[in-house]
Design an enzyme around this catalytic site. Structure first.
Site, short mmCIF file in Angstrom:
data_model
loop_
_atom_site.label_atom_id
_atom_site.label_comp_id
_atom_site.label_asym_id
_atom_site.label_seq_id
_atom_site.Cartn_x
_atom_site.Cartn_y
_atom_site.Cartn_z
N ASP A 138 -11.91 80.70 67.94
CA ASP A 138 -12.71 80.09 66.88
C ASP A 138 -13.71 79.11 67.47
OD1 ASP A 138 -13.68 79.04 64.54
OD2 ASP A 138 -11.80 78.11 63.91
N ASP A 338 -21.19 80.39 63.49
CA ASP A 338 -19.75 80.16 63.48
C ASP A 338 -19.02 81.50 63.52
OD1 ASP A 338 -17.31 78.69 63.19
OD2 ASP A 338 -17.31 79.17 61.06
#
Length: 461
Positions: A138, A338
């Site tokens: 992530d 992201d």
């Protein structure tokens, strides 16, 4: 070799229960989700190093990539859950840029990053001898953690065996008095605690999932030839939430405790990934230089929250025509890229312009009604359409970088009879924009921190 005294375990247990009780009591609402079983045996045995020419390359699949066939109604329910968690992740990210303090009602613990549901996974190993783990990666998170025995409080079910630090000769607890312990707060938004001289971490995600335990160092193995000694990670003794059966998380954000910064001397603060779509179930995550020479690079911006990766969105074109959006609409809000956000968020004005033009270009096709509660509002039933013409959409970033999006980057499949435009608008033009992972599918995305650049190469996995 790890050893704990009975008094140390007791103190740690009390501290973890105390922190955990704060987290749980402050988030009493229940969030349910499907358990996703992804283990080492489920990832492809072939290694993509030869294709990319980089030695520290790991195969990547989506956490749902192996799932058994589901009915249309089951898939729709899952999508609603994914989008709901995606909304929570986005709300947290945007609150950080607005300067909103995410303090819990107790006033003692701040929310950490949001894990969300749009994650991709890799296999790594920890310890001596090594233990294989399957973790989500992530770019919006810093801390790398995994569940650890003896699970002093609680561990959720995972497919792989839980890491046992007592069986590793290279495991070491981090001292509570060290600067390393003090750095935890920057990556978790939760100040560290102490058990005697041992450093304890805690992190809670926006969906009420959490992990608490010992902050430690261990040997991290990425490939047979790539090992990182004294890697700092969280050894979770109390872990609960919507992690499916994943063994933990790998943090790739710009923070001192992330794997990017911890391996700076080895990989030069450079990493790349290619997220697979349904046509190519396997992608890759690479640490180090050696990306494709054809990459188009846009400047990497440092925004008010420096751990996120900022980009400058300049314009959006549809069918070769630039949408009538003032550049100030994009510059006022700002944009980050992201890996864990699913649906791209645009300033309200920009999204309305895109939606209007897209609907006009798709006017010949049958519209579809999305499931209740879904934020996606432009959907089509293309099940019986042969080779439908999906309008071309191009995003232009700083440095005159044009990203041409294909059907899989534009439409998000809800069911076989419902595909929706994979964008949504923020509530206003001042909230942070987020370039999500649907638009990144099959692109090699390279993050070069020393040069402050982010590169894109289409059709890379």
């Amino acid at each position: 070799m790890l050893s704990f005294s009975s008094s140390q375990l007791l103190v740690a247990l009390l501290l973890i229960i105390y922190v955990g009780s704060i987290l749980v009591s402050s988030h009493s609402r229940e969030v349910t989700g499907r358990q996703d079983y992804i283990g080492a045996s489920l990832l492809p045995s072939s290694h993509p190093e030869k294709a990319t020419g980089r030695k520290s390359t790991l195969p990547v699949i989506h956490r749902d990539g192996h799932s058994h066939p589901r009915s249309s109604s089951e898939q729709s329910r899952d999508i609603v859950q994914i989008i709901r968690l995606d909304n929570e992740r986005v709300a947290f990210i945007q609150s950080k840029f607005r300067g909103v303090d995410q303090t819990l009602s107790s006033g003692k613990v701040r929310l950490g990053a949001i894990l969300g549901a749009g994650n991709y996974v890799v296999n790594i190993s920890l310890g001596t001898p090594k233990r294989g783990l399957t973790v989500a990666f992530d770019t919006g998170s810093a801390l790398t953690w995994t569940q650890c025995l003896p699970c002093v409080v609680s561990c959720y079910r995972q497919v792989n065996l839980i890491f046992d630090p007592s069986r590793s000769s290279s495991y070491r607890n981090v001292s509570c008095a060290s600067t390393t312990c003090a750095q935890i707060a920057s990556g978790t938004s939760v100040p560290p605690s102490c058990s005697g001289s041992t450093c304890l971490y805690g992190i809670i995600y926006g969906d009420s999932s959490y992990s608490n335990g010992f902050f430690a160092t261990e040997k991290l193995t990425l490939s047979p030839t790539d090992k990182i000694n004294n890697f700092q990670f969280g050894c979770g003794q109390d872990n609960q939430g919507l992690f499916g059966s994943l063994d933990g998380l790998m943090g790739l954000s710009r923070d001192r405790i992330s794997i990017v910064e911890q391996t700076a001397s080895k990989y030069g603060r450079i990493f790349s990934y290619c997220l697979p779509d349904t046509s190519t179930p396997t992608g890759y995550l690479s640490l180090g230089a050696g990306g494709r020479s054809s990459a188009a690079f846009t400047p990497m911006l440092t925004l008010s929250e420096p751990s996120f990766y900022g980009v400058k969105l300049v314009a959006i074109n549809i069918e070769g025509k630039r949408l009538p959006i003032s550049p100030t609409v994009f510059s006022r809000a700002g944009t980050i890229i992201d890996s864990g956000t699913v649906i791209t968020r645009l300033p309200r004005t920009a999204y309305r312009a895109l939606r209007t033009a897209f609907r006009q270009a798709m006017r010949r096709y049958l519209r579809a009604r999305p499931p209740p509660g879904l934020i996606l509002d432009t959907c089509y039933n293309l099940r019986r359409s042969i080779n439908p013409h999906i309008p071309s959409v191009t995003f232009t970033f700083g440095g005159d970088v044009n990203i041409n999006l294909t059907r899989n980057n534009l439409l998000y499949t809800i069911s076989r009879s419902c595909e929706c435009l994979a964008f949504t608008g923020n509530s206003d033009d001042s909230s942070m924009g987020i370039y999500g992972n649907v638009q990144q599918l099959k692109f090699e995305v390279t993050f070069n921190l020393p040069r402050r650049q982010i590169g894109f190469v289409p059709n890379s996995c």
